[in-house]
Motif scaffolding. Structure first.
Motif, mmCIF file in Angstrom:
data_model
loop_
_atom_site.group_PDB
_atom_site.id
_atom_site.type_symbol
_atom_site.label_atom_id
_atom_site.label_comp_id
_atom_site.label_asym_id
_atom_site.label_seq_id
_atom_site.Cartn_x
_atom_site.Cartn_y
_atom_site.Cartn_z
ATOM 1 N N ALA A 179 0.837 -1.199 0.000
ATOM 2 C CA ALA A 179 0.000 0.000 0.000
ATOM 3 C C ALA A 179 0.870 1.246 0.000
ATOM 4 C CB ALA A 179 -0.914 0.006 1.221
ATOM 5 N N TYR A 180 0.307 2.339 -0.466
ATOM 6 C CA TYR A 180 0.966 3.639 -0.378
ATOM 7 C C TYR A 180 -0.095 4.728 -0.416
ATOM 8 C CZ TYR A 180 0.477 3.538 -5.524
ATOM 9 O OH TYR A 180 -0.011 3.434 -6.804
ATOM 10 N N TRP A 181 0.293 5.893 0.108
ATOM 11 C CA TRP A 181 -0.556 7.068 0.009
ATOM 12 C C TRP A 181 -0.262 7.779 -1.300
ATOM 13 C CZ3 TRP A 181 -4.012 7.563 3.936
ATOM 14 C CH2 TRP A 181 -3.695 7.057 5.192
ATOM 15 N N THR A 182 -1.271 8.304 -1.944
ATOM 16 C CA THR A 182 -1.038 9.279 -3.002
ATOM 17 C C THR A 182 -1.291 10.689 -2.470
ATOM 18 O OG1 THR A 182 -3.316 9.133 -3.827
ATOM 19 C CG2 THR A 182 -1.691 7.629 -4.792
ATOM 20 N N PHE A 183 -1.995 10.766 -1.335
ATOM 21 C CA PHE A 183 -2.217 12.032 -0.649
ATOM 22 C C PHE A 183 -2.432 11.664 0.810
ATOM 23 C CE2 PHE A 183 -4.456 16.108 0.190
ATOM 24 C CZ PHE A 183 -3.553 16.973 -0.435
ATOM 25 N N GLN A 190 -4.669 17.417 8.144
ATOM 26 C CA GLN A 190 -5.298 17.604 6.835
ATOM 27 C C GLN A 190 -6.468 16.646 6.680
ATOM 28 O OE1 GLN A 190 -4.724 19.679 4.190
ATOM 29 N NE2 GLN A 190 -6.480 18.700 3.211
ATOM 30 N N SER A 191 -7.620 17.165 6.243
ATOM 31 C CA SER A 191 -8.834 16.340 6.228
ATOM 32 C C SER A 191 -8.991 15.527 4.957
ATOM 33 C CB SER A 191 -10.070 17.227 6.414
ATOM 34 O OG SER A 191 -10.221 18.102 5.310
ATOM 35 N N THR A 192 -8.086 15.674 4.008
ATOM 36 C CA THR A 192 -8.171 14.942 2.747
ATOM 37 C C THR A 192 -7.055 13.916 2.670
ATOM 38 O OG1 THR A 192 -9.140 16.835 1.621
ATOM 39 C CG2 THR A 192 -8.093 15.170 0.233
ATOM 40 N N PHE A 193 -7.400 12.704 2.237
ATOM 41 C CA PHE A 193 -6.370 11.679 2.072
ATOM 42 C C PHE A 193 -6.765 10.751 0.933
ATOM 43 C CE2 PHE A 193 -9.293 9.924 5.315
ATOM 44 C CZ PHE A 193 -9.669 8.740 4.712
ATOM 45 N N GLU A 194 -5.784 9.997 0.444
ATOM 46 C CA GLU A 194 -6.031 8.992 -0.585
ATOM 47 C C GLU A 194 -5.036 7.854 -0.383
ATOM 48 O OE1 GLU A 194 -5.797 9.203 -5.313
ATOM 49 O OE2 GLU A 194 -7.378 10.476 -4.464
ATOM 50 N N LEU A 195 -5.552 6.688 -0.058
ATOM 51 C CA LEU A 195 -4.755 5.492 0.223
ATOM 52 C C LEU A 195 -5.016 4.462 -0.862
ATOM 53 C CD1 LEU A 195 -2.966 3.838 2.248
ATOM 54 C CD2 LEU A 195 -5.125 3.064 3.299
ATOM 55 N N TRP A 204 -6.209 -3.467 -7.913
ATOM 56 C CA TRP A 204 -5.933 -2.282 -7.119
ATOM 57 C C TRP A 204 -7.216 -1.632 -6.625
ATOM 58 C CZ3 TRP A 204 -0.949 -0.777 -6.049
ATOM 59 C CH2 TRP A 204 0.061 -1.433 -6.770
ATOM 60 N N ALA A 205 -7.115 -1.062 -5.430
ATOM 61 C CA ALA A 205 -8.212 -0.291 -4.856
ATOM 62 C C ALA A 205 -7.636 0.962 -4.222
ATOM 63 C CB ALA A 205 -8.967 -1.106 -3.816
ATOM 64 N N GLU A 206 -8.477 1.972 -4.070
ATOM 65 C CA GLU A 206 -8.042 3.150 -3.344
ATOM 66 C C GLU A 206 -9.206 3.739 -2.574
ATOM 67 O OE1 GLU A 206 -7.550 6.849 -6.167
ATOM 68 O OE2 GLU A 206 -6.785 5.063 -7.161
ATOM 69 N N LEU A 207 -8.856 4.352 -1.462
ATOM 70 C CA LEU A 207 -9.835 4.969 -0.574
ATOM 71 C C LEU A 207 -9.507 6.449 -0.467
ATOM 72 C CD1 LEU A 207 -12.177 4.497 1.535
ATOM 73 C CD2 LEU A 207 -10.345 4.418 3.254
#
Length: 375
Positions: A179-183, A190-195, A204-207
Protein backbone atom coordinates in the motif's frame (compact mmCIF):
# COMPACT_ATOMS: atom_id res chain seq x y z
CA UNK A 1 -28.31 27.37 -38.24
CA UNK A 2 -25.85 26.91 -35.37
CA UNK A 3 -24.85 23.34 -34.60
CA UNK A 4 -23.10 21.57 -31.75
CA UNK A 5 -21.12 18.38 -31.55
CA UNK A 6 -23.17 15.37 -30.51
CA UNK A 7 -21.09 14.99 -27.36
CA UNK A 8 -22.10 18.52 -26.37
CA UNK A 9 -25.81 17.72 -26.48
CA UNK A 10 -26.10 17.46 -22.70
CA UNK A 11 -23.01 19.03 -21.23
CA UNK A 12 -23.55 20.06 -17.60
CA UNK A 13 -25.52 19.28 -14.53
CA UNK A 14 -27.03 20.61 -11.32
CA UNK A 15 -24.02 21.60 -9.32
CA UNK A 16 -24.33 19.39 -6.25
CA UNK A 17 -25.39 16.13 -7.83
CA UNK A 18 -23.45 13.16 -8.92
CA UNK A 19 -23.24 9.50 -9.63
CA UNK A 20 -20.09 7.48 -9.15
CA UNK A 21 -16.95 6.71 -11.15
CA UNK A 22 -13.34 7.94 -11.57
CA UNK A 23 -10.92 10.75 -12.44
CA UNK A 24 -9.89 9.67 -15.95
CA UNK A 25 -12.77 11.23 -17.87
CA UNK A 26 -12.93 11.85 -21.58
CA UNK A 27 -12.77 15.36 -22.98
CA UNK A 28 -16.53 15.73 -22.99
CA UNK A 29 -16.77 14.86 -19.31
CA UNK A 30 -13.96 17.29 -18.55
CA UNK A 31 -16.02 20.04 -20.20
CA UNK A 32 -18.99 18.90 -18.14
CA UNK A 33 -16.96 19.31 -14.96
CA UNK A 34 -15.82 22.75 -16.04
CA UNK A 35 -19.42 23.76 -16.58
CA UNK A 36 -20.33 22.53 -13.10
CA UNK A 37 -17.48 24.47 -11.55
CA UNK A 38 -18.70 27.67 -13.22
CA UNK A 39 -22.41 27.14 -12.55
CA UNK A 40 -23.93 30.25 -10.95
CA UNK A 41 -26.75 28.32 -9.30
CA UNK A 42 -24.82 26.87 -6.38
CA UNK A 43 -21.46 27.49 -4.72
CA UNK A 44 -19.13 24.50 -5.06
CA UNK A 45 -16.09 23.91 -2.89
CA UNK A 46 -13.01 23.44 -5.06
CA UNK A 47 -10.55 21.65 -2.77
CA UNK A 48 -8.70 18.74 -4.35
CA UNK A 49 -10.42 16.08 -2.26
CA UNK A 50 -13.94 17.16 -3.17
CA UNK A 51 -12.99 17.63 -6.84
CA UNK A 52 -11.66 14.10 -7.00
CA UNK A 53 -14.74 12.63 -5.30
CA UNK A 54 -17.06 14.62 -7.56
CA UNK A 55 -15.17 13.40 -10.62
CA UNK A 56 -15.58 9.83 -9.43
CA UNK A 57 -19.26 10.37 -8.87
CA UNK A 58 -19.94 12.19 -12.12
CA UNK A 59 -18.51 9.84 -14.70
CA UNK A 60 -20.96 7.08 -13.83
CA UNK A 61 -23.86 9.09 -15.22
CA UNK A 62 -22.61 11.70 -17.58
CA UNK A 63 -26.10 13.03 -18.28
CA UNK A 64 -27.70 12.71 -14.86
CA UNK A 65 -29.08 15.90 -13.43
CA UNK A 66 -28.76 18.80 -15.86
CA UNK A 67 -28.13 22.36 -14.72
CA UNK A 68 -26.81 23.70 -18.01
CA UNK A 69 -27.93 21.92 -21.15
CA UNK A 70 -26.31 22.50 -24.55
CA UNK A 71 -28.71 21.60 -27.35
CA UNK A 72 -28.98 22.03 -31.11
CA UNK A 73 -31.38 24.67 -32.38
CA UNK A 74 -32.24 22.90 -35.62
CA UNK A 75 -35.06 21.05 -33.88
CA UNK A 76 -38.21 21.76 -35.88
CA UNK A 77 -40.18 21.83 -32.61
CA UNK A 78 -41.59 25.08 -31.33
CA UNK A 79 -43.06 26.35 -28.06
CA UNK A 80 -46.72 25.54 -27.82
CA UNK A 81 -46.42 22.20 -29.65
CA UNK A 82 -48.95 19.60 -28.59
CA UNK A 83 -48.15 16.22 -27.05
CA UNK A 84 -45.71 14.28 -29.24
CA UNK A 85 -46.16 10.51 -29.41
CA UNK A 86 -44.55 7.92 -31.69
CA UNK A 87 -47.01 6.42 -34.14
CA UNK A 88 -45.51 3.07 -35.14
CA UNK A 89 -43.32 1.10 -32.75
CA UNK A 90 -41.36 -2.01 -33.71
CA UNK A 91 -39.92 -3.44 -30.48
CA UNK A 92 -36.61 -5.25 -30.86
CA UNK A 93 -36.53 -8.96 -30.01
CA UNK A 94 -35.78 -9.36 -26.30
CA UNK A 95 -32.94 -11.80 -26.97
CA UNK A 96 -31.29 -9.20 -29.21
CA UNK A 97 -31.26 -6.52 -26.53
CA UNK A 98 -30.52 -8.23 -23.22
CA UNK A 99 -28.63 -6.02 -20.76
CA UNK A 100 -28.03 -7.53 -17.33
CA UNK A 101 -25.84 -6.66 -14.37
CA UNK A 102 -25.48 -3.03 -15.40
CA UNK A 103 -24.63 -2.02 -11.82
CA UNK A 104 -23.31 -4.65 -9.40
CA UNK A 105 -21.93 -3.99 -5.92
CA UNK A 106 -18.66 -5.84 -6.37
CA UNK A 107 -17.03 -4.14 -3.35
CA UNK A 108 -18.56 -2.91 -0.10
CA UNK A 109 -17.65 -1.14 3.11
CA UNK A 110 -17.42 -3.28 6.22
CA UNK A 111 -16.95 -0.40 8.69
CA UNK A 112 -17.62 3.31 8.42
CA UNK A 113 -17.46 6.16 10.94
CA UNK A 114 -20.70 7.08 12.69
CA UNK A 115 -23.05 9.02 10.43
CA UNK A 116 -21.75 7.52 7.18
CA UNK A 117 -23.38 4.84 5.07
CA UNK A 118 -23.05 3.86 1.41
CA UNK A 119 -25.18 6.20 -0.70
CA UNK A 120 -23.54 6.30 -4.12
CA UNK A 121 -22.56 3.55 -6.58
CA UNK A 122 -21.10 3.57 -10.05
CA UNK A 123 -19.35 1.51 -12.71
CA UNK A 124 -17.15 2.91 -15.48
CA UNK A 125 -16.20 0.36 -18.13
CA UNK A 126 -14.26 2.81 -20.29
CA UNK A 127 -10.89 2.11 -18.69
CA UNK A 128 -10.34 -0.73 -16.18
CA UNK A 129 -13.96 -1.52 -15.40
CA UNK A 130 -13.71 0.55 -12.22
CA UNK A 131 -16.40 0.28 -9.54
CA UNK A 132 -16.96 3.13 -7.10
CA UNK A 133 -18.89 3.24 -3.85
CA UNK A 134 -19.30 6.45 -1.89
CA UNK A 135 -20.50 7.41 1.57
CA UNK A 136 -21.20 11.15 1.95
CA UNK A 137 -22.54 12.42 5.28
CA UNK A 138 -26.06 13.85 4.78
CA UNK A 139 -26.19 17.62 4.75
CA UNK A 140 -22.42 17.90 4.27
CA UNK A 141 -19.73 17.24 1.66
CA UNK A 142 -17.61 15.08 3.92
CA UNK A 143 -17.20 11.37 3.40
CA UNK A 144 -15.21 8.62 1.73
CA UNK A 145 -15.09 7.02 -1.69
CA UNK A 146 -13.73 3.56 -2.48
CA UNK A 147 -12.63 2.71 -6.02
CA UNK A 148 -12.12 -0.91 -7.01
CA UNK A 149 -10.05 -0.64 -10.18
CA UNK A 150 -10.39 -4.36 -10.75
CA UNK A 151 -7.80 -6.48 -12.45
CA UNK A 152 -5.29 -4.63 -14.61
CA UNK A 153 -2.26 -2.41 -14.49
CA UNK A 154 -1.57 -0.10 -11.59
CA UNK A 155 -3.56 3.14 -12.01
CA UNK A 156 -1.66 6.29 -12.87
CA UNK A 157 -0.64 8.57 -10.03
CA UNK A 158 -2.92 11.61 -9.70
CA UNK A 159 -1.52 15.12 -9.98
CA UNK A 160 -1.51 17.30 -6.88
CA UNK A 161 -2.80 20.90 -6.75
CA UNK A 162 -0.99 23.19 -9.14
CA UNK A 163 -0.22 20.33 -11.53
CA UNK A 164 2.53 18.93 -9.32
CA UNK A 165 3.20 15.28 -10.30
CA UNK A 166 2.01 12.79 -7.70
CA UNK A 167 4.28 10.33 -5.96
CA UNK A 168 4.01 7.19 -3.86
CA UNK A 169 4.17 8.02 -0.16
CA UNK A 170 5.18 4.98 1.93
CA UNK A 171 2.38 3.43 3.95
CA UNK A 172 1.79 0.41 6.16
CA UNK A 173 0.40 -2.62 4.25
CA UNK A 174 -3.38 -3.10 4.18
CA UNK A 175 -4.23 -6.60 5.39
CA UNK A 176 -0.67 -7.59 4.47
CA UNK A 177 -0.90 -6.16 0.94
CA UNK A 178 1.40 -3.50 -0.52
CA UNK A 179 0.00 0.00 0.00
CA UNK A 180 0.97 3.64 -0.38
CA UNK A 181 -0.56 7.07 0.01
CA UNK A 182 -1.04 9.28 -3.00
CA UNK A 183 -2.22 12.03 -0.65
CA UNK A 184 -1.47 11.48 3.05
CA UNK A 185 -2.91 13.15 6.16
CA UNK A 186 -0.37 15.77 7.21
CA UNK A 187 0.84 16.79 10.62
CA UNK A 188 -1.74 19.59 10.84
CA UNK A 189 -4.65 17.19 10.58
CA UNK A 190 -5.30 17.60 6.83
CA UNK A 191 -8.83 16.34 6.23
CA UNK A 192 -8.17 14.94 2.75
CA UNK A 193 -6.37 11.68 2.07
CA UNK A 194 -6.03 8.99 -0.59
CA UNK A 195 -4.75 5.49 0.22
CA UNK A 196 -4.08 2.93 -2.52
CA UNK A 197 -3.34 -0.77 -2.14
CA UNK A 198 -2.96 -3.94 -4.22
CA UNK A 199 -5.61 -6.17 -2.67
CA UNK A 200 -4.94 -9.14 -5.01
CA UNK A 201 -2.52 -9.90 -7.86
CA UNK A 202 -2.83 -7.11 -10.48
CA UNK A 203 -5.89 -5.77 -8.62
CA UNK A 204 -5.93 -2.28 -7.12
CA UNK A 205 -8.21 -0.29 -4.86
CA UNK A 206 -8.04 3.15 -3.34
CA UNK A 207 -9.83 4.97 -0.57
CA UNK A 208 -10.29 8.75 -0.73
CA UNK A 209 -11.48 10.83 2.22
CA UNK A 210 -12.63 14.43 2.30
CA UNK A 211 -13.74 16.72 5.11
CA UNK A 212 -13.18 14.14 7.85
CA UNK A 213 -11.87 16.01 10.87
CA UNK A 214 -9.11 14.79 13.12
CA UNK A 215 -5.39 14.71 13.63
CA UNK A 216 -3.04 13.04 11.18
CA UNK A 217 -2.88 9.97 13.42
CA UNK A 218 -6.67 9.84 13.84
CA UNK A 219 -7.31 10.10 10.11
CA UNK A 220 -4.68 7.46 9.38
CA UNK A 221 -6.32 5.10 11.86
CA UNK A 222 -9.73 5.81 10.31
CA UNK A 223 -8.47 5.19 6.76
CA UNK A 224 -6.93 1.85 7.69
CA UNK A 225 -9.97 0.70 9.66
CA UNK A 226 -12.17 1.38 6.63
CA UNK A 227 -9.74 -0.11 4.10
CA UNK A 228 -9.10 -3.27 6.11
CA UNK A 229 -12.85 -3.90 6.40
CA UNK A 230 -13.59 -3.61 2.66
CA UNK A 231 -15.08 -6.75 1.09
CA UNK A 232 -14.24 -7.45 -2.55
CA UNK A 233 -15.84 -9.84 -5.02
CA UNK A 234 -19.49 -9.02 -4.42
CA UNK A 235 -22.20 -9.90 -6.93
CA UNK A 236 -25.26 -8.06 -5.56
CA UNK A 237 -27.11 -6.15 -8.31
CA UNK A 238 -28.11 -2.64 -7.28
CA UNK A 239 -31.76 -1.71 -7.77
CA UNK A 240 -32.59 1.42 -9.78
CA UNK A 241 -35.77 3.53 -9.90
CA UNK A 242 -36.60 2.98 -13.58
CA UNK A 243 -37.28 0.39 -16.24
CA UNK A 244 -36.57 1.14 -19.91
CA UNK A 245 -37.99 -1.11 -22.64
CA UNK A 246 -36.61 -1.03 -26.17
CA UNK A 247 -32.94 -0.07 -25.86
CA UNK A 248 -31.39 -1.33 -29.13
CA UNK A 249 -29.40 -4.53 -28.97
CA UNK A 250 -25.67 -4.83 -29.51
CA UNK A 251 -24.65 -1.73 -27.56
CA UNK A 252 -21.81 -1.61 -25.03
CA UNK A 253 -22.88 -0.45 -21.55
CA UNK A 254 -20.17 2.06 -20.57
CA UNK A 255 -21.31 3.72 -17.35
CA UNK A 256 -24.03 3.21 -14.77
CA UNK A 257 -24.58 5.02 -11.52
CA UNK A 258 -26.94 5.59 -8.65
CA UNK A 259 -26.73 8.53 -6.27
CA UNK A 260 -29.01 7.59 -3.39
CA UNK A 261 -28.51 10.50 -1.02
CA UNK A 262 -24.91 11.63 -1.58
CA UNK A 263 -24.86 15.43 -1.76
CA UNK A 264 -28.53 15.21 -0.71
CA UNK A 265 -29.72 14.12 -4.17
CA UNK A 266 -31.27 11.02 -5.69
CA UNK A 267 -30.27 10.46 -9.30
CA UNK A 268 -29.47 7.69 -11.74
CA UNK A 269 -27.67 7.52 -15.07
CA UNK A 270 -26.96 4.91 -17.73
CA UNK A 271 -24.87 5.26 -20.88
CA UNK A 272 -24.31 2.99 -23.86
CA UNK A 273 -21.83 3.17 -26.72
CA UNK A 274 -21.63 1.86 -30.27
CA UNK A 275 -18.43 2.03 -32.38
CA UNK A 276 -18.08 5.38 -34.08
CA UNK A 277 -18.83 7.48 -30.97
CA UNK A 278 -22.56 6.84 -31.12
CA UNK A 279 -23.96 7.36 -27.60
CA UNK A 280 -27.19 6.77 -25.68
CA UNK A 281 -27.61 8.39 -22.26
CA UNK A 282 -30.58 7.92 -19.94
CA UNK A 283 -30.76 9.80 -16.66
CA UNK A 284 -33.11 10.93 -13.91
CA UNK A 285 -32.96 13.21 -10.89
CA UNK A 286 -35.44 13.49 -8.07
CA UNK A 287 -37.46 16.55 -8.96
CA UNK A 288 -37.44 19.71 -6.88
CA UNK A 289 -40.42 21.09 -8.79
CA UNK A 290 -38.36 23.43 -10.95
CA UNK A 291 -39.49 23.92 -14.54
CA UNK A 292 -36.72 25.29 -16.74
CA UNK A 293 -36.85 28.62 -18.53
CA UNK A 294 -33.68 28.38 -20.63
CA UNK A 295 -33.87 29.00 -24.38
CA UNK A 296 -31.19 28.62 -27.08
CA UNK A 297 -28.71 31.44 -27.48
CA UNK A 298 -27.06 32.44 -30.78
CA UNK A 299 -24.75 29.43 -30.57
CA UNK A 300 -27.67 27.08 -29.93
CA UNK A 301 -26.81 26.41 -26.27
CA UNK A 302 -29.19 26.64 -23.34
CA UNK A 303 -27.86 27.78 -19.97
CA UNK A 304 -29.89 26.23 -17.22
CA UNK A 305 -32.76 23.82 -17.59
CA UNK A 306 -34.68 24.05 -20.90
CA UNK A 307 -38.08 25.71 -21.19
CA UNK A 308 -40.69 23.11 -22.24
CA UNK A 309 -41.74 23.19 -25.88
CA UNK A 310 -44.15 20.24 -25.80
CA UNK A 311 -45.70 17.61 -23.54
CA UNK A 312 -44.96 13.88 -23.27
CA UNK A 313 -47.54 11.70 -21.51
CA UNK A 314 -48.99 14.91 -20.08
CA UNK A 315 -45.69 16.11 -18.58
CA UNK A 316 -43.99 19.38 -19.56
CA UNK A 317 -41.04 18.50 -21.79
CA UNK A 318 -38.32 19.92 -23.96
CA UNK A 319 -37.85 17.88 -27.13
CA UNK A 320 -35.46 17.86 -30.07
CA UNK A 321 -34.79 15.00 -32.50
CA UNK A 322 -31.84 13.89 -30.33
CA UNK A 323 -32.86 14.90 -26.82
CA UNK A 324 -35.80 14.98 -24.42
CA UNK A 325 -36.01 16.47 -20.95
CA UNK A 326 -39.28 15.66 -19.17
CA UNK A 327 -40.36 17.24 -15.89
CA UNK A 328 -42.14 15.69 -12.92
CA UNK A 329 -42.49 12.01 -13.84
CA UNK A 330 -43.46 10.10 -10.68
CA UNK A 331 -41.10 12.21 -8.58
CA UNK A 332 -38.25 12.54 -11.10
CA UNK A 333 -37.11 14.65 -14.02
CA UNK A 334 -36.00 12.43 -16.92
CA UNK A 335 -33.57 13.09 -19.76
CA UNK A 336 -32.65 10.91 -22.74
CA UNK A 337 -30.18 11.75 -25.51
CA UNK A 338 -28.83 9.74 -28.44
CA UNK A 339 -26.50 10.28 -31.37
CA UNK A 340 -25.37 8.63 -34.59
CA UNK A 341 -26.22 5.04 -35.37
CA UNK A 342 -27.96 4.51 -32.03
CA UNK A 343 -30.28 7.42 -32.76
CA UNK A 344 -30.98 5.95 -36.20
CA UNK A 345 -32.04 2.68 -34.58
CA UNK A 346 -34.22 4.48 -32.06
CA UNK A 347 -35.88 6.46 -34.84
CA UNK A 348 -37.35 3.16 -36.08
CA UNK A 349 -39.27 2.93 -32.79
CA UNK A 350 -40.25 6.54 -32.15
CA UNK A 351 -36.87 8.13 -31.47
CA UNK A 352 -35.80 9.40 -28.05
CA UNK A 353 -39.41 10.39 -27.35
CA UNK A 354 -40.50 6.85 -28.09
CA UNK A 355 -37.87 5.51 -25.68
CA UNK A 356 -39.15 7.86 -23.00
CA UNK A 357 -42.69 6.60 -23.57
CA UNK A 358 -41.39 3.08 -22.99
CA UNK A 359 -39.68 4.16 -19.73
CA UNK A 360 -41.37 3.42 -16.42
CA UNK A 361 -40.27 5.65 -13.54
CA UNK A 362 -40.69 3.63 -10.36
CA UNK A 363 -40.81 6.52 -7.90
CA UNK A 364 -38.83 7.29 -4.77
CA UNK A 365 -39.85 4.21 -2.74
CA UNK A 366 -36.82 1.91 -2.92
CA UNK A 367 -39.02 -1.13 -2.35
CA UNK A 368 -40.40 -0.57 -5.88
CA UNK A 369 -37.02 -0.32 -7.63
CA UNK A 370 -35.69 -3.00 -9.97
CA UNK A 371 -32.38 -4.79 -10.51
CA UNK A 372 -33.30 -5.25 -14.20
CA UNK A 373 -33.66 -1.65 -15.39
CA UNK A 374 -33.30 -2.20 -19.15
CA UNK A 375 -35.42 -4.35 -21.54
Amino acid sequence: MPTVNDLDLVRAMRADTATPSRQRLDAGQERLLAAIASSPSRAVKTGRGLREIRRMLLAGAAAAVAAAVAVATQVGVHPGSVDVRPTTLHPLPAADADYTDLLVERASFGWLPDGLHANGYGIDRQYQDAFTITAIRPGTRSGVTLIDHGRGKEPDLPHLPGGVPGKRIPATPVNGHYAYWTFAPDENGQSTFELRWQYAPDSWAELAGNGLHGSSAELTTMAYKIAESVRFGGTRPIALPLHVDGVPGGLTPTTAGLNNGAFDEVSVGLSFLEPGASILEISMIKTDGTIGTGVPDEQGAILGLPRPNTKLNGHPAYRTPRFVYVYGVNGFDVSISATGAILAKLNETGGVSGLFLRTTVLGTDEAQWTTKPVN
